[in-house]
Design a protein around this motif. Structure first.
Motif, PDB file in Angstrom:
ATOM      1  N   THR A   1     -26.218 -34.908   0.365  1.00  0.00           N
ATOM      2  CA  THR A   1     -25.194 -35.950   0.232  1.00  0.00           C
ATOM      3  C   THR A   1     -23.956 -35.409  -0.485  1.00  0.00           C
ATOM      4  O   THR A   1     -23.131 -36.178  -0.971  1.00  0.00           O
ATOM      5  CB  THR A   1     -25.731 -37.171  -0.535  1.00  0.00           C
ATOM      6  OG1 THR A   1     -26.227 -36.714  -1.798  1.00  0.00           O
ATOM      7  CG2 THR A   1     -26.862 -37.846   0.216  1.00  0.00           C
TER       8      THR A   1
ATOM      9  N   GLN B   1     -23.478 -34.176  -3.316  1.00  0.00           N
ATOM     10  CA  GLN B   1     -23.305 -34.396  -4.758  1.00  0.00           C
ATOM     11  C   GLN B   1     -23.200 -33.068  -5.504  1.00  0.00           C
ATOM     12  O   GLN B   1     -22.503 -32.974  -6.521  1.00  0.00           O
ATOM     13  CB  GLN B   1     -24.473 -35.208  -5.329  1.00  0.00           C
ATOM     14  CG  GLN B   1     -24.513 -36.635  -4.816  1.00  0.00           C
ATOM     15  CD  GLN B   1     -25.711 -37.404  -5.355  1.00  0.00           C
ATOM     16  OE1 GLN B   1     -25.969 -37.424  -6.543  1.00  0.00           O
ATOM     17  NE2 GLN B   1     -26.472 -38.029  -4.466  1.00  0.00           N
TER      18      GLN B   1
ATOM     19  N   LYS C   1     -12.561 -28.040   2.177  1.00  0.00           N
ATOM     20  CA  LYS C   1     -13.499 -27.421   1.224  1.00  0.00           C
ATOM     21  C   LYS C   1     -13.122 -25.974   0.919  1.00  0.00           C
ATOM     22  O   LYS C   1     -13.492 -25.447  -0.118  1.00  0.00           O
ATOM     23  CB  LYS C   1     -14.932 -27.491   1.757  1.00  0.00           C
ATOM     24  CG  LYS C   1     -15.505 -28.898   1.634  1.00  0.00           C
ATOM     25  CD  LYS C   1     -16.911 -28.963   2.172  1.00  0.00           C
ATOM     26  CE  LYS C   1     -17.390 -30.414   2.189  1.00  0.00           C
ATOM     27  NZ  LYS C   1     -18.627 -30.543   2.970  1.00  0.00           N
TER      28      LYS C   1
ATOM     29  N   MET D   1     -10.914 -34.290  -6.149  1.00  0.00           N
ATOM     30  CA  MET D   1     -11.265 -34.337  -4.729  1.00  0.00           C
ATOM     31  C   MET D   1     -12.058 -35.586  -4.393  1.00  0.00           C
ATOM     32  O   MET D   1     -13.021 -35.929  -5.074  1.00  0.00           O
ATOM     33  CB  MET D   1     -12.089 -33.104  -4.354  1.00  0.00           C
ATOM     34  CG  MET D   1     -12.510 -33.101  -2.892  1.00  0.00           C
ATOM     35  SD  MET D   1     -13.079 -31.468  -2.381  1.00  0.00           S
ATOM     36  CE  MET D   1     -13.471 -31.771  -0.662  1.00  0.00           C
TER      37      MET D   1
ATOM     38  N   PHE E   1     -14.451 -36.942  -1.590  1.00  0.00           N
ATOM     39  CA  PHE E   1     -15.248 -36.494  -0.450  1.00  0.00           C
ATOM     40  C   PHE E   1     -15.303 -37.571   0.625  1.00  0.00           C
ATOM     41  O   PHE E   1     -15.234 -38.761   0.331  1.00  0.00           O
ATOM     42  CB  PHE E   1     -16.668 -36.141  -0.904  1.00  0.00           C
ATOM     43  CG  PHE E   1     -16.757 -34.816  -1.596  1.00  0.00           C
ATOM     44  CD1 PHE E   1     -16.294 -34.663  -2.900  1.00  0.00           C
ATOM     45  CD2 PHE E   1     -17.275 -33.707  -0.952  1.00  0.00           C
ATOM     46  CE1 PHE E   1     -16.338 -33.441  -3.538  1.00  0.00           C
ATOM     47  CE2 PHE E   1     -17.336 -32.474  -1.584  1.00  0.00           C
ATOM     48  CZ  PHE E   1     -16.872 -32.341  -2.881  1.00  0.00           C
TER      49      PHE E   1
ATOM     50  N   SER F   1     -17.816 -38.559   2.240  1.00  0.00           N
ATOM     51  CA  SER F   1     -18.964 -39.434   2.000  1.00  0.00           C
ATOM     52  C   SER F   1     -18.953 -40.025   0.593  1.00  0.00           C
ATOM     53  O   SER F   1     -19.944 -40.587   0.161  1.00  0.00           O
ATOM     54  CB  SER F   1     -20.237 -38.625   2.178  1.00  0.00           C
ATOM     55  OG  SER F   1     -20.245 -37.567   1.231  1.00  0.00           O
TER      56      SER F   1
ATOM     57  N   ALA G   1     -19.750 -38.975  -2.077  1.00  0.00           N
ATOM     58  CA  ALA G   1     -20.574 -38.043  -2.864  1.00  0.00           C
ATOM     59  C   ALA G   1     -20.720 -38.483  -4.317  1.00  0.00           C
ATOM     60  O   ALA G   1     -20.605 -37.677  -5.239  1.00  0.00           O
ATOM     61  CB  ALA G   1     -20.002 -36.612  -2.784  1.00  0.00           C
ATOM     62  N   LEU G   2     -20.960 -39.780  -4.535  1.00  0.00           N
ATOM     63  CA  LEU G   2     -21.165 -40.257  -5.908  1.00  0.00           C
ATOM     64  C   LEU G   2     -22.522 -39.768  -6.416  1.00  0.00           C
ATOM     65  O   LEU G   2     -23.470 -39.650  -5.639  1.00  0.00           O
ATOM     66  CB  LEU G   2     -21.115 -41.788  -5.948  1.00  0.00           C
ATOM     67  CG  LEU G   2     -19.825 -42.419  -5.430  1.00  0.00           C
ATOM     68  CD1 LEU G   2     -19.898 -43.939  -5.564  1.00  0.00           C
ATOM     69  CD2 LEU G   2     -18.610 -41.876  -6.169  1.00  0.00           C
ATOM     70  N   PHE G   3     -22.597 -39.524  -7.720  1.00  0.00           N
ATOM     71  CA  PHE G   3     -23.878 -39.114  -8.317  1.00  0.00           C
ATOM     72  C   PHE G   3     -24.759 -40.356  -8.407  1.00  0.00           C
ATOM     73  O   PHE G   3     -24.451 -41.269  -9.180  1.00  0.00           O
ATOM     74  CB  PHE G   3     -23.661 -38.517  -9.702  1.00  0.00           C
ATOM     75  CG  PHE G   3     -22.694 -37.369  -9.699  1.00  0.00           C
ATOM     76  CD1 PHE G   3     -22.885 -36.293  -8.847  1.00  0.00           C
ATOM     77  CD2 PHE G   3     -21.586 -37.365 -10.526  1.00  0.00           C
ATOM     78  CE1 PHE G   3     -22.002 -35.227  -8.830  1.00  0.00           C
ATOM     79  CE2 PHE G   3     -20.688 -36.304 -10.515  1.00  0.00           C
ATOM     80  CZ  PHE G   3     -20.902 -35.238  -9.659  1.00  0.00           C
ATOM     81  N   ASP G   4     -25.843 -40.399  -7.635  1.00  0.00           N
ATOM     82  CA  ASP G   4     -26.542 -41.682  -7.572  1.00  0.00           C
ATOM     83  C   ASP G   4     -27.494 -41.926  -8.739  1.00  0.00           C
ATOM     84  O   ASP G   4     -28.082 -42.988  -8.842  1.00  0.00           O
ATOM     85  CB  ASP G   4     -27.211 -41.925  -6.208  1.00  0.00           C
ATOM     86  CG  ASP G   4     -27.965 -40.734  -5.696  1.00  0.00           C
ATOM     87  OD1 ASP G   4     -28.036 -40.572  -4.476  1.00  0.00           O
ATOM     88  OD2 ASP G   4     -28.476 -39.949  -6.514  1.00  0.00           O
TER      89      ASP G   4
ATOM     90  N   ARG H   1     -12.767 -41.453  -9.334  1.00  0.00           N
ATOM     91  CA  ARG H   1     -13.297 -40.247  -9.956  1.00  0.00           C
ATOM     92  C   ARG H   1     -12.344 -39.067  -9.724  1.00  0.00           C
ATOM     93  O   ARG H   1     -12.141 -38.236 -10.610  1.00  0.00           O
ATOM     94  CB  ARG H   1     -14.684 -39.930  -9.381  1.00  0.00           C
ATOM     95  CG  ARG H   1     -15.389 -38.787 -10.073  1.00  0.00           C
ATOM     96  CD  ARG H   1     -16.799 -38.605  -9.563  1.00  0.00           C
ATOM     97  NE  ARG H   1     -16.832 -38.099  -8.193  1.00  0.00           N
ATOM     98  CZ  ARG H   1     -17.954 -37.841  -7.524  1.00  0.00           C
ATOM     99  NH1 ARG H   1     -19.128 -38.074  -8.078  1.00  0.00           N
ATOM    100  NH2 ARG H   1     -17.897 -37.380  -6.291  1.00  0.00           N
TER     101      ARG H   1
END
Ligand SMILES: Nc1ncnc2c1ncn2[C@@H]1O[C@H](COP(=O)(O)OP(=O)(O)OP(=O)(O)O)[C@@H](O)[C@H]1O
Ligand SMILES: [Mg+2]
Lengths: 258, 252
Positions: free
Chosen positions: A126, A128, B45, B82, B84, B86, B88-91, B150
């Motif tokens: 994902t 991360q 990227k 940046m 992303f 998606s 790309a959050l830290f879940d 973020r």
């Protein structure tokens, strides 16, 4: 024919050799960033709880039943040649030298190793981990070092518990169920047990802790291919770690218990 | 300043970039357009060193990224924010901890101070009262905006946006466009944005560049792009299925 054979050997060994190389590289970068501040104290504590404390119930149950069955089996076996008096010794030596470290390592691998691979694998697919790198945070330091250290610290700690609980389990079965005398049983347990036995068992545990966390982190960290990839990484982590534990156990034992 | 020179990148035989060149001046806002799967995210990227080119160089403020070690690269990355594609959050972290992650790692601010900044940044992207929720409890558009908060939390010099308005309703999308413009005008940030949304591209871009077949085939101001004679670009910005860009397998 010869060329075909060499090609075949090359094709079969390419992946494992490549994997081994990358694990060693990962080990080096882990060791390198480990000694560099800032130290991830909060993260390390969280992982120690995750790997150590949360594994305690399963480890306890496994240990007590292993000690019990060990006493039961050796009692009935040894009775055939009148050596019931050695049951305590057998239980104590087996637990400290062998079963304590190996069983707790296998159980913790099944629990925590799988969780590590799944968590890091999900973070990889994902993006991360990419996001972390983009924010100038070293993911090896932030994610892998705390898990690696916790494995090395908590597995010996769990092994101490396993040793004690296993010996208690053996005592209960021998004395309460099979009617052995408490005093001689205790003496048989302690008289032949050396500090070296416990100590070497803990060295093994420390090695197993380092091995399963490193392998699980590796599998998770290099996961590819979405949810399916995470599943593969998780299974791979457990299988590969367990095999490493069992195989290295033999070699560590020949080296430690000369 | 960002400069990509002759970037080549392939993944196991799948050639994605075949000599892409790109230059973004300080304070400029560049928008990259291009078909789905054309390699826009891959290009982005490369700018922040998450992917290394097979060939070619990436230069940020006259530093060649390939010459940097890990620490040097991290110093450069601190200039960036940046978003992303998606999000790309830290879940494993709450929303405010996500927004404040960079502040926690790279400043001496205390947790309450970080939370205060995070709440302020969340407000800038139109999110109020969700700071204590977990990312998994949010909608797709909300996650995107948390990702945006973020990205801007550290007040970076360079912002990379991967499809900032995808998945947002038209009003919210326009508000995010306004925010991107404000970031450039007030904070003088350099930015590279990827988008499929031509309306948004015309609005936020100083320069629009189109990626096609692994190279930048055309670039210019929004007016120049709108009046371009390049048939590929024309087809793309007009959104026609028929033209030089062939969609394999569809409608056959
Ligand atoms: N890490 C990776 N490993 C292998 N292939 C990759 C990787 N990242 C991207 N690709 C491939 O590169 C190509 C371009 O992907 P990219 O995500 O850059 O497309 P995109 O232009 O951003 O598309 P979209 O508009 O749909 O987001 C795709 O074919 C993709 O499969
Ligand atoms: Mg993309």
């Amino acid at each position: 024919m010869i060329v075909k054979l060499i090609e075949f050997i090359g094709a079969v060994t390419e992946k494992p050799v490549q994997g081994l190389g990358r694990i060693i590289l990962l080990l080096f970068s882990t060791l390198k960033v480990m000694v560099r501040p800032p130290f991830e104290i909060g993260n390390i504590v969280r992982q120690m709880l995750e790997i150590g404390v949360n594994s305690l119930p399963v480890v306890l149950i496994t240990a007590v039943f292993t000690g019990m069955v060990l006493a039961l089996q050796s009692y009935t076996g040894f009775k055939r040649f009148g050596a019931e008096g050695l049951v305590g010794t057998v239980v104590a030596l087996s637990m400290t030298r062998e079963l304590g470290p190996v069983l707790s390592a296998l159980i913790v691998t099944g629990r925590a190793g799988a969780a590590i691979a799944a968590e890091l694998g999900t973070m990889r697919v994902t993006e991360q981990i990419d996001a972390m790198e983009a924010m100038a945070v070293n993911p090896v330091k932030y994610l892998i070092v705390p898990r690696f250290l916790s494995g090395m610290i908590m597995l010996p700690a769990l092994t101490v518990v396993t040793d004690i609980v296993g010996i208690v389990g053996g005592y209960l079965v021998s004395v309460m169920l099979l009617g052995a005398n408490a005093k001689p049983y205790m003496r048989a347990t302690w008289d032949f047990l050396e500090v070296q036995d416990i100590y070497n068992g803990l060295i093994k545990a420390c090695f197993f802790g380092a091995a399963f966390t490193l392998i699980s982190c590796y599998k998770g960290f290099y996961t590819r291919g979405g949810a399916e990839g995470v599943g593969r990484a998780t299974t791979g982590a457990v299988v590969f770690s367990s095999m490493t534990i069992l195989i290295s156990d033999y070699f560590l034992s020949t080296w430690l218990f000369k | 300043m960002i400069e990509l020179r002759d970037i080549h990148k392939s993944f196991e035989g799948n050639y994605v970039l075949r000599g892409a060149d790109l230059k973004v001046e300080k304070g400029e806002s560049l928008v990259v357009i291009g078909g789905s799967g054309s390699g826009k995210s891959v290009l982005l990227k490369h700018i922040i060193g998450l992917l290394k080119p097979d060939r070619g160089t990436v230069v940020i403020d006259s530093t060649d990224l390939s010459l940097l070690d890990e620490e040097g690269l991290n110093e450069i990355r601190k200039k960036f924010g940046m978003l992303f594609q998606s999000a790309a959050l830290f879940d494993s972290m709450k929303v405010w901890e996500n927004v404040g992650f960079g502040l926690k790692r790279h400043t001496r601010m205390t947790a309450p101070e970080i939370k205060e900044v995070a709440v302020r940044k969340l407000r800038m992207v139109g999110l109020v009262g969700i700071e204590d929720e977990m990312p998994s409890e949010l909608s797709g558009g909300m996650r995107k905006r948390v990702g945006l908060a973020r990205a801007i939390a550290m007040e970076p010099e360079i912002l990379l946006y991967d499809e900032p308005t995808t998945g947002l309703d038209p009003i919210m999308a326009d508000a995010i466009n306004e925010l991107i413009i404000k970031m450039r005008e007030k904070l003088k940030v350099t930015s590279v944005a990827i988008t499929h949304d031509m309306k948004s591209a015309y609005k936020i871009a100083d320069t629009i560049a189109m990626l096609y077949n692994g190279v930048i085939i055309d670039s210019g101001s929004p007016e120049e792009i709108q009046n371009t004679s390049n048939p590929v670009v024309r087809q793309f910005i007009e959104g026609r299925a028929k033209g030089p860009i062939v969609l394999e397998g569809i409608g056959k």
